[in-house]
Motif scaffolding. Structure first.
Motif, short mmCIF file in Angstrom:
data_model
loop_
_atom_site.label_atom_id
_atom_site.label_comp_id
_atom_site.label_asym_id
_atom_site.label_seq_id
_atom_site.Cartn_x
_atom_site.Cartn_y
_atom_site.Cartn_z
N LEU A 128 -9.90 -13.28 14.95
CA LEU A 128 -8.64 -13.39 14.21
C LEU A 128 -8.65 -12.74 12.83
O LEU A 128 -7.62 -12.29 12.35
CB LEU A 128 -8.27 -14.87 14.04
N THR A 129 -9.81 -12.70 12.19
CA THR A 129 -9.81 -12.34 10.77
C THR A 129 -10.04 -10.86 10.50
O THR A 129 -10.12 -10.46 9.34
CB THR A 129 -10.91 -13.13 10.03
N ILE A 130 -10.19 -10.04 11.55
CA ILE A 130 -10.66 -8.69 11.28
C ILE A 130 -9.61 -7.59 11.37
O ILE A 130 -9.93 -6.43 11.24
CB ILE A 130 -11.86 -8.32 12.18
N GLY A 131 -8.35 -7.96 11.60
CA GLY A 131 -7.31 -6.97 11.39
C GLY A 131 -6.68 -6.33 12.62
O GLY A 131 -6.00 -5.32 12.50
N TRP A 132 -6.90 -6.90 13.81
CA TRP A 132 -6.15 -6.42 14.98
C TRP A 132 -4.84 -7.19 15.03
O TRP A 132 -4.79 -8.40 14.76
CB TRP A 132 -6.92 -6.69 16.29
N VAL A 133 -3.77 -6.50 15.43
CA VAL A 133 -2.53 -7.17 15.76
C VAL A 133 -2.78 -7.89 17.09
O VAL A 133 -3.43 -7.32 17.97
CB VAL A 133 -1.37 -6.16 15.88
N GLN A 134 -2.34 -9.13 17.21
CA GLN A 134 -2.56 -9.88 18.46
C GLN A 134 -1.25 -10.38 19.05
O GLN A 134 -0.47 -11.05 18.37
CB GLN A 134 -3.47 -11.09 18.20
N ILE A 135 -1.05 -10.06 20.34
CA ILE A 135 0.14 -10.54 21.04
C ILE A 135 -0.31 -11.30 22.29
O ILE A 135 -1.13 -10.80 23.06
CB ILE A 135 1.06 -9.35 21.46
N TYR A 136 0.20 -12.50 22.47
CA TYR A 136 -0.17 -13.33 23.63
C TYR A 136 0.95 -13.33 24.68
O TYR A 136 2.12 -13.24 24.33
CB TYR A 136 -0.48 -14.76 23.17
N SER A 137 0.53 -13.42 25.96
CA SER A 137 1.51 -13.32 27.06
C SER A 137 1.41 -14.54 27.99
O SER A 137 0.32 -14.91 28.40
CB SER A 137 1.23 -12.06 27.89
N GLU A 138 2.58 -15.06 28.34
CA GLU A 138 2.60 -16.26 29.20
C GLU A 138 2.32 -15.93 30.66
O GLU A 138 1.69 -16.69 31.37
CB GLU A 138 3.99 -16.92 29.09
N ASN A 139 2.82 -14.78 31.12
CA ASN A 139 2.74 -14.47 32.55
C ASN A 139 2.56 -12.96 32.74
O ASN A 139 2.48 -12.21 31.77
CB ASN A 139 4.02 -14.94 33.24
N ALA A 140 2.54 -12.54 34.00
CA ALA A 140 2.30 -11.12 34.29
C ALA A 140 3.40 -10.23 33.73
O ALA A 140 3.14 -9.12 33.26
CB ALA A 140 2.17 -10.93 35.80
N GLN A 141 4.64 -10.72 33.77
CA GLN A 141 5.76 -9.94 33.25
C GLN A 141 5.56 -9.64 31.77
O GLN A 141 5.71 -8.50 31.32
CB GLN A 141 7.09 -10.71 33.46
N GLU A 142 5.20 -10.68 31.02
CA GLU A 142 4.99 -10.48 29.58
C GLU A 142 3.77 -9.60 29.34
O GLU A 142 3.77 -8.76 28.44
CB GLU A 142 4.81 -11.83 28.88
#
Lengths: 389, 280
Positions: A128-142
């Motif tokens: 978390l602390t090193i500078g990547w943008v992070q996007i989480y997905s609920e399902n295959a579509q997302e």
């Protein structure tokens, strides 16, 4: 024209990669990410992409290879999980500082030890602390659509940072769902061409990448990197609006599910949010005022926006699929942080669930709501769902 | 004495791991019974791959570690307590891909550890991708048109890295494998055994190997000639030699840095009571 296809989360991700048609993909097998690059290898073999695919000897090499390709001006991708992410950590940490727009799907899996191949979020929460943008997905579509979103954000001239797109190992990665796949031509137009302002191998404008910066300049470089990830917050919304035009879906910082008038709200990432929605539907039918907030963009973290929607809630439960050893759990800590400025804060409870792939059931989520509504909460004491006595 | 556990073996029927498992079991049980090895002084290690479960199937002190990192781990264990027999199971992914540099450095240091490589030329656990020992042209899940990389030759590599015991076994010849493993375990210094092994599911090489292997012990080959060993190691086509390629006794790493001392047993707790009294 969009078509519905029965795809696993991994397949949907590979499909997105096929449509992006990156110049370079480097890969090393690691469960449960492996099918992404296997399906992609099939596309390469069938001549459906123009990608140079390089199966390397380790994840450390996979990301290194992609970094090299991206520095040379290519659109380059790789994918990984858990121990693979851990082994490539040196390069994971170096990439944001190099300002290379690399998109890396990560299929969440528990970190060793004990050795475990199933889902939890300890792998990506460790970065978390090193500078990547992070996007989480609920399902295959997302998981499918977020790859396009990630590419737009990564390559935006105001950002130029790497982006991870997460999905839950096995639950999403290996589970088949009906996925609405966009038309190839539509995606092609959406992602366009990468137009780097500078790149290696440009003999007219030679430049150096990754040189030494001691106490004289390191600090300034890092501040610039920080400004870039702050800008990514706005770019995420703008890219989402653009993507919405071709998918018909929306891309807010978090999804609000029946949370408007809810007294008790839970916050939960990825696939378990789907289970939570079912539990909420049933409780709503009984007249209980309960709702869900599902984070999508996790880095940069939109503190203010969370504060806005959570400020009038009676009680909030945050469910984390990883432990932050010696501190509050990662999602809980952020939500707790977001509420600091309020004069009257909601009651809060932190829960841990699902480590190493342990299932979470609808009944357990309902129990969480019962507990939250009963007022039996302690903001300083972590509770455990489904843990043997 | 049996060294098996009650854990149910999870490998595919016909897996090459069974040959290695049985050969090692026989060697250990025989030598423990005859008093040449003490069960409590043996440590086995394994990395990641189907074979990695092997540490669950022996009732022996064990450490199931991360992918590729076995040689440094084994080195650490041996240095901490040189009286232990440290025997490490690794895969071709561990030894030649993710952990390739570790393998080379362990060999050149001549640490008294034993590296037993389950070399099946495929990543079986992740369902069939090519490894550094898959032949050029190998068709796997990630290389449907055949891989375009040349395989490494582990035997040549280990000879050049100055390993003091270099051998190749075949899991389809258990008696011969027992002979190699026993010699490897009792060699003083770094022992390297590459074991040709089919993966019945993703790379079934039983008949390929069976029709090609021949034993060096059945020829007039001598194991004490370094240059000839290198030349011999290059033979890998219609005929594939198995057996001991080279063995030589040299000072081991732990001897070089601490002589005959075993600090694990010799450590003395310094008497600091005087200092403590002064401080109080």
């Amino acid at each position: 024209m969009s078509v519905y296809k029965p795809l696993t989360g991994a397949q949907a991700t590979a499909e997105a990669m096929r449509q992006i048609n990156p110049d370079v993909v480097a890969a090393y097998p690691i469960t449960p990410q492996t099918p992404i690059v296997e399906f992609f290898a099939e596309f390469v073999a069938n001549g459906l992409v123009d990608t140079e695919m390089i199966p390397v000897e380790s994840e450390h090499s996979a990301l290194s290879c992609v970094v090299g390709a991206a520095a040379a001006g290519a659109r380059a991708m790789c994918a990984t999980s858990s121990q693979g992410l851990a082994l490539m950590w040196e390069i994971v940490a170096a990439t944001p500082g190099l300002r290379l727009p690399i998109v890396m799907p990560v299929v969440n899996r528990a970190l060793s030890t004990p050795i475990n191949i199933h889902c939890d979020h300890s792998d990506t929460m460790g970065t978390l602390t090193i500078g990547w943008v992070q996007i989480y997905s609920e399902n295959a579509q997302e998981a499918y659509e977020n790859v396009f979103l990630a590419l737009k954000i990564a390559e935006h001239p105001d950002v130029l940072l790497p982006v991870m797109v997460m999905q839950d190992g096995f639950i999403t990665g290996h589970g088949v769902e009906n996925v609405k796949v966009l038309d190839d031509a539509v995606v092609k137009e959406f992602v366009g061409q990468r137009n780097p302002d500078r790149y290696l191998l440009d003999l007219e404008h030679p430049y150096t990448i990754g040189p030494l910066a001691l106490p004289d300049f390191y600090y300034e470089v890092k501040r610039q990197q920080e400004e870039a990830i702050e800008r990514a917050k706005e770019v995420y919304l703008r890219a989402g609006e653009e993507l919405a035009k071709i998918t018909g879906n929306t891309y807010p910082y978090f999804e609000e599910y029946k949370s408007d008038d809810a007294e008790a709200v839970i916050v939960i990432l990825n696939s378990a949010a789907g289970t939570a929605k079912d539990a909420i539907d049933e409780l709503r039918a009984e007249g209980r005022k309960v709702g869900l907030i599902k984070p999508k963009l996790f880095r940069p973290f939109p503190y203010k926006e969370y504060r806005e929607v959570l400020k009038d809630k009676k009680v909030i439960g945050v469910l984390d699929r990883s432990i932050s050893f010696g501190s509050y759990a990662p999602v809980y800590a952020e939500i707790r942080n977001a509420l600091f400025e309020l004069d009257h804060r909601p009651a809060m409870q932190s829960y841990i669930y699902g480590l190493g792939g342990r299932d979470i059931f609808k009944s357990e989520i309902k129990n969480v709501f019962e507990e939250l509504l009963s007022g039996n909460v302690d903001s300083e004491k972590q509770k455990y769902i489904g843990l043997r006595g | 004495m049996s060294i098996t556990t009650e854990k149910k073996i999870q490998w595919c029927p016909g897996c090459g791991n069974f040959g290695i498992y049985n050969a090692f079991k026989s060697v250990l049980e025989k030598n423990i019974d005859e008093g040449r090895l003490k069960k409590e002084n043996i440590v086995i290690l394994s990395g990641i791959g189907c074979y990695g479960y092997i540490t669950n199937y022996y009732d022996i002190n064990s450490f199931h570690a991360t992918h590729g990192r076995i040689p440094p781990l084994a080195t650490g264990i041996k240095l901490a307590n040189p009286s232990l027999s440290v025997i490490a199971f690794v895969g071709d992914g561990d030894a030649y891909a993710e952990g390739m540099s570790h393998t080379i450095h362990a060999a050149r240091r001549n640490t008294d550890i034993k590296l037993i490589v389950h070399d099946n030329g495929v990543y079986g656990l992740t369902t069939g991708q090519f490894t550094p020992t898959s032949p050029r042209g190998f068709k796997g899940r990630s290389t449907p048109f055949g891989n375009v990389e040349n395989p490494i030759n582990p035997i040549t590599l280990m000879l050049v890295a100055r390993a003091t015991f270099v051998a190749r076994g075949f899991c389809g010849d258990i008696k011969h494998l027992e002979y190699i493993l026993e010699r490897a375990i009792f060699h003083k210094g770094f022992s390297f055994v590459d074991i040709l092994q089919p993966c019945v599911t993703f790379n079934d090489t039983y008949s390929f190997y069976r029709s090609r292997v021949y034993k060096l012990e059945d020829t007039d080959y001598r194991t004490d000639q370094y240059e000839k060993a290198i030349l011999k190691s290059l033979e890998f086509d219609d005929r594939i030699p198995i057996g001991i390629f080279y063995e030589k006794e040299e000072e081991s790493f732990e001897e070089a840095i601490r002589g005959t001392h075993n600090y694990f047993y010799e450590r003395q707790v310094p008497d600091i009571s005087e200092i403590v009294r002064e401080m109080i």
